[in-house]
Design a protein around this motif. Structure first.
Motif, PDB file in Angstrom:
ATOM      1  N   HIS A 242       0.810  -1.221   0.000  1.00  0.00           N
ATOM      2  CA  HIS A 242       0.000   0.000   0.000  1.00  0.00           C
ATOM      3  C   HIS A 242       0.845   1.273   0.000  1.00  0.00           C
ATOM      4  CE1 HIS A 242      -4.285  -1.059   0.385  1.00  0.00           C
ATOM      5  NE2 HIS A 242      -3.869  -2.173   0.962  1.00  0.00           N
ATOM      6  N   LEU A 243       2.023   1.238   0.646  1.00  0.00           N
ATOM      7  CA  LEU A 243       2.806   2.467   0.798  1.00  0.00           C
ATOM      8  C   LEU A 243       4.120   2.453   0.025  1.00  0.00           C
ATOM      9  CD1 LEU A 243       2.182   3.051   4.609  1.00  0.00           C
ATOM     10  CD2 LEU A 243       0.872   3.911   2.667  1.00  0.00           C
ATOM     11  N   ASN A 244       4.506   1.281  -0.490  1.00  0.00           N
ATOM     12  CA  ASN A 244       5.675   1.155  -1.367  1.00  0.00           C
ATOM     13  C   ASN A 244       7.004   1.462  -0.670  1.00  0.00           C
ATOM     14  OD1 ASN A 244       6.312   0.351  -4.065  1.00  0.00           O
ATOM     15  ND2 ASN A 244       7.036   2.431  -4.457  1.00  0.00           N
ATOM     16  N   ILE A 245       7.093   1.191   0.622  1.00  0.00           N
ATOM     17  CA  ILE A 245       8.358   1.359   1.349  1.00  0.00           C
ATOM     18  C   ILE A 245       9.273   0.200   0.985  1.00  0.00           C
ATOM     19  CG2 ILE A 245       9.416   1.478   3.647  1.00  0.00           C
ATOM     20  CD1 ILE A 245       6.746   2.680   4.635  1.00  0.00           C
ATOM     21  N   GLY A 246      10.561   0.490   0.794  1.00  0.00           N
ATOM     22  CA  GLY A 246      11.480  -0.545   0.334  1.00  0.00           C
ATOM     23  C   GLY A 246      12.830  -0.500   1.020  1.00  0.00           C
ATOM     24  N   PHE A 247      13.713  -1.356   0.573  1.00  0.00           N
ATOM     25  CA  PHE A 247      15.032  -1.553   1.165  1.00  0.00           C
ATOM     26  C   PHE A 247      15.846  -0.254   1.143  1.00  0.00           C
ATOM     27  CE2 PHE A 247      19.477  -2.786   1.200  1.00  0.00           C
ATOM     28  CZ  PHE A 247      19.507  -3.768   2.181  1.00  0.00           C
ATOM     29  N   GLY A 248      16.454   0.060   2.274  1.00  0.00           N
ATOM     30  CA  GLY A 248      17.352   1.201   2.371  1.00  0.00           C
ATOM     31  C   GLY A 248      16.669   2.546   2.523  1.00  0.00           C
ATOM     32  N   GLN A 249      15.353   2.596   2.431  1.00  0.00           N
ATOM     33  CA  GLN A 249      14.663   3.876   2.550  1.00  0.00           C
ATOM     34  C   GLN A 249      14.512   4.272   4.017  1.00  0.00           C
ATOM     35  OE1 GLN A 249      11.078   3.230   0.292  1.00  0.00           O
ATOM     36  NE2 GLN A 249      12.171   3.199  -1.658  1.00  0.00           N
ATOM     37  N   LYS A 250      14.528   5.553   4.261  1.00  0.00           N
ATOM     38  CA  LYS A 250      14.472   6.064   5.625  1.00  0.00           C
ATOM     39  C   LYS A 250      13.019   6.315   6.038  1.00  0.00           C
ATOM     40  CE  LYS A 250      19.098   8.053   5.636  1.00  0.00           C
ATOM     41  NZ  LYS A 250      19.943   9.242   5.892  1.00  0.00           N
ATOM     42  N   LEU A 251      12.619   5.622   7.106  1.00  0.00           N
ATOM     43  CA  LEU A 251      11.251   5.695   7.609  1.00  0.00           C
ATOM     44  C   LEU A 251      11.270   6.317   9.001  1.00  0.00           C
ATOM     45  CD1 LEU A 251       8.217   4.960   7.752  1.00  0.00           C
ATOM     46  CD2 LEU A 251       8.915   2.660   8.481  1.00  0.00           C
ATOM     47  N   PHE A 252      10.568   7.423   9.155  1.00  0.00           N
ATOM     48  CA  PHE A 252      10.492   8.106  10.442  1.00  0.00           C
ATOM     49  C   PHE A 252       9.036   8.380  10.773  1.00  0.00           C
ATOM     50  CE2 PHE A 252      10.657  12.535  12.494  1.00  0.00           C
ATOM     51  CZ  PHE A 252      10.673  12.019  13.782  1.00  0.00           C
ATOM     52  N   TYR A 253       8.534   7.702  11.791  1.00  0.00           N
ATOM     53  CA  TYR A 253       7.185   7.984  12.278  1.00  0.00           C
ATOM     54  C   TYR A 253       7.308   8.483  13.708  1.00  0.00           C
ATOM     55  CZ  TYR A 253       2.207   7.857  11.487  1.00  0.00           C
ATOM     56  OH  TYR A 253       0.915   8.246  11.240  1.00  0.00           O
ATOM     57  N   TYR A 254       6.837   9.700  13.947  1.00  0.00           N
ATOM     58  CA  TYR A 254       6.901  10.202  15.315  1.00  0.00           C
ATOM     59  C   TYR A 254       5.831   9.506  16.149  1.00  0.00           C
ATOM     60  CZ  TYR A 254       6.850  12.901  19.510  1.00  0.00           C
ATOM     61  OH  TYR A 254       6.904  13.234  20.840  1.00  0.00           O
ATOM     62  N   THR A 255       6.276   8.738  17.138  1.00  0.00           N
ATOM     63  CA  THR A 255       5.363   7.962  17.957  1.00  0.00           C
ATOM     64  C   THR A 255       6.001   7.665  19.301  1.00  0.00           C
ATOM     65  OG1 THR A 255       4.126   5.867  18.100  1.00  0.00           O
ATOM     66  CG2 THR A 255       6.223   5.804  16.944  1.00  0.00           C
ATOM     67  N   THR A 256       5.168   7.439  20.290  1.00  0.00           N
ATOM     68  CA  THR A 256       5.658   6.895  21.554  1.00  0.00           C
ATOM     69  C   THR A 256       5.453   5.384  21.515  1.00  0.00           C
ATOM     70  OG1 THR A 256       3.570   6.889  22.782  1.00  0.00           O
ATOM     71  CG2 THR A 256       4.765   8.989  22.653  1.00  0.00           C
ATOM     72  N   PRO A 257       6.154   4.632  22.367  1.00  0.00           N
ATOM     73  CA  PRO A 257       5.953   3.182  22.370  1.00  0.00           C
ATOM     74  C   PRO A 257       4.563   2.775  22.852  1.00  0.00           C
ATOM     75  CG  PRO A 257       8.016   3.778  23.460  1.00  0.00           C
ATOM     76  CD  PRO A 257       7.253   5.035  23.256  1.00  0.00           C
ATOM     77  N   SER A 258       3.839   3.680  23.500  1.00  0.00           N
ATOM     78  CA  SER A 258       2.496   3.360  23.972  1.00  0.00           C
ATOM     79  C   SER A 258       1.484   3.290  22.831  1.00  0.00           C
ATOM     80  CB  SER A 258       2.030   4.415  24.980  1.00  0.00           C
ATOM     81  OG  SER A 258       2.944   4.560  26.039  1.00  0.00           O
ATOM     82  N   TRP A 259       1.838   3.830  21.667  1.00  0.00           N
ATOM     83  CA  TRP A 259       0.917   3.913  20.535  1.00  0.00           C
ATOM     84  C   TRP A 259       1.178   2.758  19.583  1.00  0.00           C
ATOM     85  CZ3 TRP A 259       0.959   8.463  16.467  1.00  0.00           C
ATOM     86  CH2 TRP A 259      -0.282   8.512  15.823  1.00  0.00           C
ATOM     87  N   MET A 260       0.139   2.267  18.938  1.00  0.00           N
ATOM     88  CA  MET A 260       0.297   1.161  17.986  1.00  0.00           C
ATOM     89  C   MET A 260       1.244   1.496  16.842  1.00  0.00           C
ATOM     90  SD  MET A 260      -2.691   1.317  15.155  1.00  0.00           S
ATOM     91  CE  MET A 260      -1.438   0.875  13.971  1.00  0.00           C
ATOM     92  N   MET A 261       1.400   2.781  16.539  1.00  0.00           N
ATOM     93  CA  MET A 261       2.267   3.149  15.425  1.00  0.00           C
ATOM     94  C   MET A 261       3.719   2.807  15.698  1.00  0.00           C
ATOM     95  SD  MET A 261       0.037   4.064  13.314  1.00  0.00           S
ATOM     96  CE  MET A 261       1.212   4.369  11.999  1.00  0.00           C
ATOM     97  N   TRP A 262       4.095   2.577  16.958  1.00  0.00           N
ATOM     98  CA  TRP A 262       5.465   2.141  17.262  1.00  0.00           C
ATOM     99  C   TRP A 262       5.723   0.763  16.654  1.00  0.00           C
ATOM    100  CZ3 TRP A 262       7.810  -1.636  20.551  1.00  0.00           C
ATOM    101  CH2 TRP A 262       9.184  -1.416  20.809  1.00  0.00           C
ATOM    102  N   TYR A 263       4.819  -0.162  16.902  1.00  0.00           N
ATOM    103  CA  TYR A 263       4.958  -1.502  16.304  1.00  0.00           C
ATOM    104  C   TYR A 263       4.849  -1.412  14.789  1.00  0.00           C
ATOM    105  CZ  TYR A 263       3.963  -3.271  21.048  1.00  0.00           C
ATOM    106  OH  TYR A 263       3.990  -3.538  22.396  1.00  0.00           O
ATOM    107  N   TRP A 264       3.891  -0.632  14.333  1.00  0.00           N
ATOM    108  CA  TRP A 264       3.661  -0.493  12.892  1.00  0.00           C
ATOM    109  C   TRP A 264       4.932   0.008  12.207  1.00  0.00           C
ATOM    110  CZ3 TRP A 264       3.568   3.204   9.074  1.00  0.00           C
ATOM    111  CH2 TRP A 264       2.751   2.979   7.958  1.00  0.00           C
ATOM    112  N   MET A 265       5.566   1.017  12.793  1.00  0.00           N
ATOM    113  CA  MET A 265       6.802   1.574  12.250  1.00  0.00           C
ATOM    114  C   MET A 265       7.910   0.525  12.190  1.00  0.00           C
ATOM    115  SD  MET A 265       9.093   4.489  14.156  1.00  0.00           S
ATOM    116  CE  MET A 265       9.324   3.403  15.583  1.00  0.00           C
TER     117      MET A 265
END
Length: 632
Positions: free
Chosen positions: A286-309
């Motif tokens: 869905h998002l086309n993220i691939g090898f070597g690309q830099k992924l930064f999601y601002y999240t705390t570990p309490s939020w599901m986006m931490w695991y998702w990231m």
């Protein structure tokens, strides 16, 4: 409004296009329809296309007809660590900011990550533990402990120290860990944390192993890597441990607690295989993220986006970790990280985008040449927020507004790299997820507002709730409104072209004159008005039990409420309907939110209607509620 349509040559290079065309499709909406009708074919083809490692023999699903009891791949086995590549490229980069500069505090390659996880796994295996609880910020140590637990079939749970003493203690008491790993002390805006305050004996059925860490990542990693030597008697040291052992597809992986926007947080148990497959589908396809690309999601570990990231690790991406103040550098902190590191995929909350739009006048100091996509979630991203990104940040990127939740550790609606971006809309429902919008009688709606539902079991359906006898709370939470259909609790519109708009929580829906109104409809108009920083709209019951809309606004310094009130009423009357017009507009100094930065419309509504609020500990600043008292 059309904001961006990627060129055809870029569309055909995406993994979405390649998977879709390999299965005989060229239209994303028809592909989505096919994926619902051909679930097994879709998922087995995805596994092959993504080269997901595991044994997937046996049936695709059991108890398909029963949403609650359904289990995917009941005989399959796989390993989380075996699905993370080994290479010399950066896996995790931990950064911090001081008043002037960005610092890379620590960076590990994929090769080093595997070695660190193996070292920690030795201690975890020797401990004989079944559950590990972390109180850590978004840091390398937390990631390595999560991966170590996944490799040794130990149930994992993490809460950020910013959550506060009461929240942490309540979750420890419900989770009952064998091991507690915690930072000793931690402080930030409006809070301080000390590990000694959460280790009361009456919280535990039996005393856990307690591991305390400091703020030096290098020292902590050395300490964690040697724990199996420090904690084992001579002669019983485990020299080798298999971090690639395969576990059952539906092995419990982690417990995530909901944010508390709708009442007492739920401890939701998510499974190993569902997390790997669904996350891979979302980030890669869905998002086309691939090898070597830099992924930064601002999240705390309490939020599901931490695991998702962290799912970026399956793809060989370079995941950026930051636990500092997002509003430092005059509100520019996150944009500075994106610029200085050359981030390719940046994720944040809709609220952060809205605040950036209002507070930052000049982005000319930043370099966004490497930025390919911005992701937004947490609450609806409004049309003018979309326009801001394309006018002020970059005019040729993908802006993915995504919507799902802790409940499913994923998304019901998200991005599609081969479809155009329209202001205010989410592009496509998640592949193989039978997402629809129902009226109150269970009829499907097109181009009309209703309840977001999922009509058949989805891959990331949770295994259940913690301490929930016979799934009673689980069933009442999602299946009490429509039998055997998941009601997610969001108010939404599904359009003919397959795109969607999320209008807010359905339990926060306004009903003046009996007309159902999503709060996002009002925010779309109000937050465009100069002088308004943010707003929250709630219902107040009148003596005759009819509803009136009360709008609370946070104003810019120097703005005059009487002038703003008149602008709000005029704009809403002209752009919406008479039913949308608030009966009262009241200025407040701030709007309370959860620790995960989500607005708490339901709690504010309960407060002004003199109903009980059971989750004050989960608010960032509960004292703000006192400003919401109404004169009768």
């Amino acid at each position: 409004m059309l904001l961006y349509d990627p060129p055809e040559e870029l569309k055909k290079k995406t993994k979405f296009w390649k998977l879709m065309s390999s299965l005989g499709h060229t239209n994303p909406l028809k592909f989505h329809t096919w994926s619902i009708s051909n679930q097994e074919s879709f998922w087995r083809n995805l596994i092959a296309f993504e080269k997901i490692v595991g044994t997937f023999s046996g049936p695709f699903c059991e108890n398909w007809e029963n949403f609650v009891q359904c289990k995917f791949f009941p005989e399959a086995k796989l390993s989380l660590m075996e699905n993370i590549p080994v290479s010399s490229t950066p896996a995790l980069t931990q950064v911090s900011l001081n008043e002037k500069s960005l610092f890379i505090d620590f960076e590990v390659t994929y090769e080093a990550l595997h070695l660190l996880v193996a070292d920690v796994a030795k201690f975890l295996k020797a401990s004989g533990s079944k559950r590990l609880f972390c109180v850590l910020p978004n840091c390398l140590e937390a990631v390595i402990l999560f991966l170590g637990c996944a490799s040794q079939n130990i149930l994992f749970c993490i809460v950020g120290p910013e959550s506060g003493e009461n929240i942490i203690k309540s979750r420890i008491k419900e989770f009952q860990p064998d091991i507690v790993v915690s930072i000793r002390k931690f402080s930030g805006r409006n809070f301080r944390y000390d590990v000694e305050k959460i280790l009361e004996k009456n919280l535990f059925h039996k005393p856990p192993i307690v591991i305390e860490l400091n703020h030096n990542t290098e020292e902590n990693l050395t300490y964690l890597s040697n724990l199996h030597y420090l904690n084992e008697p001579k002669g019983s040291i485990i020299e080798k441990v298999d971090v690639y052992q395969k576990n059952s597809f539906n092995t419990p992986l982690a417990v995530l607690f909901t944010s508390g926007t709708t009442g007492r947080p739920k401890g939701i148990i998510h499974g190993l295989g569902p997390f790997i497959l669904e996350n891979r589908k979302e980030l890669s396809i869905h998002l086309n993220i691939g090898f070597g690309q830099k992924l930064f999601y601002y999240t705390t570990p309490s939020w599901m986006m931490w695991y998702w990231m962290l799912g970026g690790l399956f793809l060989g991406a370079n995941v950026i970790l930051f636990s500092g103040d997002p509003m430092s550098h005059y509100g520019k902190a996150l944009w500075k990280i994106v610029s200085d590191l050359g981030v390719n995929y940046f994720g944040t909350s809709a609220r952060h985008i809205s605040i950036s739009q209002k507070l930052i006048n000049d982005f000319s100091d930043f370099d966004f040449r490497n930025l390919r996509a911005i992701l937004s979630t947490g609450s609806p991203l409004l049309e003018h927020n979309f326009e801001f990104i394309y006018e002020r940040i970059k005019d040729n990127i993908m802006l993915y507004s995504i919507s799902g939740g802790t409940d499913i550790l994923g998304c019901f609606v998200l991005g599609c790299p081969v479809l155009p971006i329209h202001a205010g809309k989410l592009q496509l429902r998640s592949l193989a997820y039978d997402v629809d919008v129902f009226d109150e009688y269970g009829n499907s709606l097109i181009n009309k507002t209703g309840e977001l539902v999922c009509k058949s079991p989805m891959m990331s359906k949770p295994l259940g709730f913690l301490n929930d006898i016979n799934d009673q709370r689980f069933i009442s939470t999602y299946f009490s409104k429509y039998p055997n259909v998941w009601a997610h609790g969001d108010f939404a519109i599904l359009y003919e072209d397959g795109s969607m708009k999320i209008l807010g929580r359905s339990d926060a829906t306004l009903k003046p004159g009996g007309i159902r109104i999503g709060t996002a409809e009002i925010y779309e108009v109000v937050e465009k008005i100069d002088g308004v920083l943010e707003a929250v709209a709630v219902s107040k019951k009148k003596e005759d039990q009819s509803d009136e809309i009360v709008l609370f606004v946070v104003l810019r310094q120097g703005a005059r409420l009487e002038e703003i009130r008149q602008k709000i009423i005029t704009q809403i009357k002209s752009k919406l309907t008479k039913y949308h017009v608030p009966s009262r507009v009241i200025s407040v100094p701030g709007i309370p939110k959860t620790k995960n930065n989500k607005p708490v419309e339901v709690a504010i509504s309960n407060f002004i209607n003199n109903k009980e609020i059971s989750n004050l500990d989960f608010f960032d600043d509960p004292d703000l509620l006192q400003h919401f008292k109404l004169d009768t």
